[in-house]
Design an enzyme around this catalytic site. Structure first.
Site, PDB file in Angstrom:
ATOM      1  N   SER A   8      65.804  75.440  66.402  1.00 37.71           N
ATOM      2  CA  SER A   8      66.747  75.381  65.276  1.00 37.71           C
ATOM      3  C   SER A   8      67.898  76.595  65.672  1.00 37.71           C
ATOM      4  O   SER A   8      67.476  77.641  65.845  1.00 37.71           O
ATOM      5  CB  SER A   8      66.351  75.595  63.939  1.00 37.71           C
ATOM      6  OG  SER A   8      67.173  75.807  62.878  1.00 37.71           O
ATOM      7  N   HIS A  66      70.952  68.836  60.051  1.00 39.69           N
ATOM      8  CA  HIS A  66      70.121  69.016  58.508  1.00 39.69           C
ATOM      9  C   HIS A  66      71.114  69.507  57.545  1.00 39.69           C
ATOM     10  O   HIS A  66      71.493  70.583  57.257  1.00 39.69           O
ATOM     11  CB  HIS A  66      69.072  69.700  58.906  1.00 39.69           C
ATOM     12  CG  HIS A  66      68.096  69.885  57.870  1.00 39.69           C
ATOM     13  ND1 HIS A  66      67.049  70.847  57.591  1.00 39.69           N
ATOM     14  CD2 HIS A  66      68.036  69.447  56.701  1.00 39.69           C
ATOM     15  CE1 HIS A  66      66.247  70.563  56.209  1.00 39.69           C
ATOM     16  NE2 HIS A  66      67.093  69.733  55.744  1.00 39.69           N
ATOM     17  N   GLY A 142      66.664  77.081  53.141  1.00 42.81           N
ATOM     18  CA  GLY A 142      67.538  77.911  52.815  1.00 42.81           C
ATOM     19  C   GLY A 142      67.701  79.288  53.800  1.00 42.81           C
ATOM     20  O   GLY A 142      68.600  79.844  54.187  1.00 42.81           O
ATOM     21  N   PHE A 143      66.585  79.557  54.210  1.00 46.73           N
ATOM     22  CA  PHE A 143      66.338  80.608  55.141  1.00 46.73           C
ATOM     23  C   PHE A 143      65.258  80.358  56.298  1.00 46.73           C
ATOM     24  O   PHE A 143      64.434  79.648  55.996  1.00 46.73           O
ATOM     25  CB  PHE A 143      65.892  81.916  54.338  1.00 46.73           C
ATOM     26  CG  PHE A 143      66.813  82.307  53.168  1.00 46.73           C
ATOM     27  CD1 PHE A 143      67.958  83.182  53.569  1.00 46.73           C
ATOM     28  CD2 PHE A 143      66.630  81.739  52.028  1.00 46.73           C
ATOM     29  CE1 PHE A 143      68.744  83.036  52.411  1.00 46.73           C
ATOM     30  CE2 PHE A 143      67.666  81.945  51.027  1.00 46.73           C
ATOM     31  CZ  PHE A 143      68.765  82.833  51.236  1.00 46.73           C
ATOM     32  N   GLY A 144      65.684  80.873  57.443  1.00 50.29           N
ATOM     33  CA  GLY A 144      64.817  80.836  58.545  1.00 50.29           C
ATOM     34  C   GLY A 144      63.718  81.967  58.378  1.00 50.29           C
ATOM     35  O   GLY A 144      63.577  82.964  57.456  1.00 50.29           O
ATOM     36  N   GLY A 177      58.474  77.631  59.398  1.00 50.56           N
ATOM     37  CA  GLY A 177      57.436  78.278  59.665  1.00 50.56           C
ATOM     38  C   GLY A 177      56.494  77.562  60.785  1.00 50.56           C
ATOM     39  O   GLY A 177      55.386  77.721  60.869  1.00 50.56           O
ATOM     40  N   GLY A 197      62.615  77.255  64.508  1.00 58.16           N
ATOM     41  CA  GLY A 197      63.832  78.423  64.539  1.00 58.16           C
ATOM     42  C   GLY A 197      63.231  79.716  65.311  1.00 58.16           C
ATOM     43  O   GLY A 197      62.832  79.772  66.396  1.00 58.16           O
TER      44      GLY A 197
HETATM   45  C1  DX5 Z   1      65.058  75.992  56.620  1.00 56.76           C
HETATM   46  C2  DX5 Z   1      65.764  75.094  57.788  1.00 56.76           C
HETATM   47  C3  DX5 Z   1      64.909  75.318  59.008  1.00 56.76           C
HETATM   48  C4  DX5 Z   1      64.953  76.656  59.518  1.00 56.76           C
HETATM   49  C5  DX5 Z   1      63.563  76.894  59.997  1.00 56.76           C
HETATM   50  O1  DX5 Z   1      66.047  75.836  55.446  1.00 56.76           O
HETATM   51  O2  DX5 Z   1      65.853  73.953  57.521  1.00 56.76           O
HETATM   52  O3  DX5 Z   1      65.268  74.104  60.018  1.00 56.76           O
HETATM   53  O4  DX5 Z   1      65.808  76.902  60.677  1.00 56.76           O
HETATM   54  O5  DX5 Z   1      63.420  78.142  60.558  1.00 56.76           O
HETATM   55  P1  DX5 Z   1      62.132  78.639  61.016  1.00 56.76           P
HETATM   56  O6  DX5 Z   1      61.535  77.958  62.009  1.00 56.76           O
HETATM   57  O7  DX5 Z   1      62.198  80.146  61.160  1.00 56.76           O
HETATM   58  O8  DX5 Z   1      61.061  78.757  59.581  1.00 56.76           O
HETATM   59 ZN    ZN Z   2      66.373  72.440  59.237  1.00 58.47          ZN
END
Ligand code: DX5
Ligand code: ZN
Length: 221
Positions: A8, A66, A142-144, A177, A197
């Site tokens: 990601s 996405h 919303g957040f990585g 995650g 990600g």
């Molecule tokens: C979360 C996103 C994910 C994100 C995943 O809102 O949809 O695609 O990039 O990030 P990680 O792998 O760090 O949880």
């Molecule tokens: Zn995503």
């Protein structure tokens, strides 16, 4: 169905998006996952079609967009033009889902349906015949960098059961995650598409990380 690894771009260095895209391209991954956040559907803003268009010529990978957006209908055409191969829309949009699926198909792009952790899996049932992929969110979008929610694994199992019973062939993706351990656990539950990600970008050698994640999920399938 062979596994798909999809780094990601949200976890990339935003100051160097071009070289980061090339890095993913050379990593052995199949897809590039592009997270679009509008500040309404989720409490964060990421990037838009202009950024996707800018990195598109740098990679031959399948672009998986996405849309964490309240009104994806205004964005489908711009993202199709920018080079999306597939667009993920959220089942939480309710009545808007059916027309969105048709619109994505009419643009000649693949359709993926995403579902948030708190939404019952039964909500995707009416659409399974019409989608190419199901994206099970394993964090609140919303957040990585958030922790994987284990309770969601039963949804992955249910999605696999329905796919078998109904003789369908949608992919089953997991997003949020995902690192080596959780990817393998999701594979065991039935996932075949792994969005990651921070779990991948945390490694200096992205190619080695993709290889390791692939080996881990292949042991479980
Ligand atoms: C979360 C996103 C994910 C994100 C995943 O809102 O949809 O695609 O990039 O990030 P990680 O792998 O760090 O949880
Ligand atoms: Zn995503």
């Amino acid at each position: 169905m062979g596994p798909v690894i999809a780094p990601s771009l949200l976890a990339a260095d935003f100051g160097r998006l071009s070289s980061e895209t090339r890095r993913v391209s050379r990593s052995g991954a199949e897809w590039l996952h592009l997270d679009i956040m509008d500040g309404h559907f989720v409490p964060n803003i990421s990037f838009g079609p202009a950024v996707v268009k800018t990195v598109r010529p740098l990679s031959k990978l399948f672009f998986d967009v996405h849309l964490m957006c309240a009104k994806p209908e205004i964005l489908l055409e711009p993202f199709a033009k920018a080079g999306a191969d597939q667009m993920n829309i959220h089942v939480e949009l309710g009545e808007a889902v059916t027309p969105l699926i048709w619109k994505i198909k009419s643009l000649g792009r693949k359709v993926s349906l995403a579902i948030n952790p708190e939404t019952p899996i039964s909500h995707v049932l009416p659409y399974l015949e019409r989608i190419d992929s199901l994206l099970v969110m394993t964090v609140h979008p919303g957040f990585g960098g958030q922790a994987f929610i284990y309770e969601v694994l039963t949804k992955v199992q249910q999605a696999r059961e329905w796919r078998e019973q109904k003789k369908l062939n949608y992919r089953i993706g997991v997003d949020g995650g995902i690192e080596f351990k959780t990817a393998a656990e999701c594979a065991e539950a039935g996932a075949d598409t792994f969005i990651s990600g921070t779990g991948l970008f945390a490694h200096r050698n992205l190619r080695a990380a993709v290889k390791k994640m692939r080996a881990g999920v292949m042991r479980e399938t």
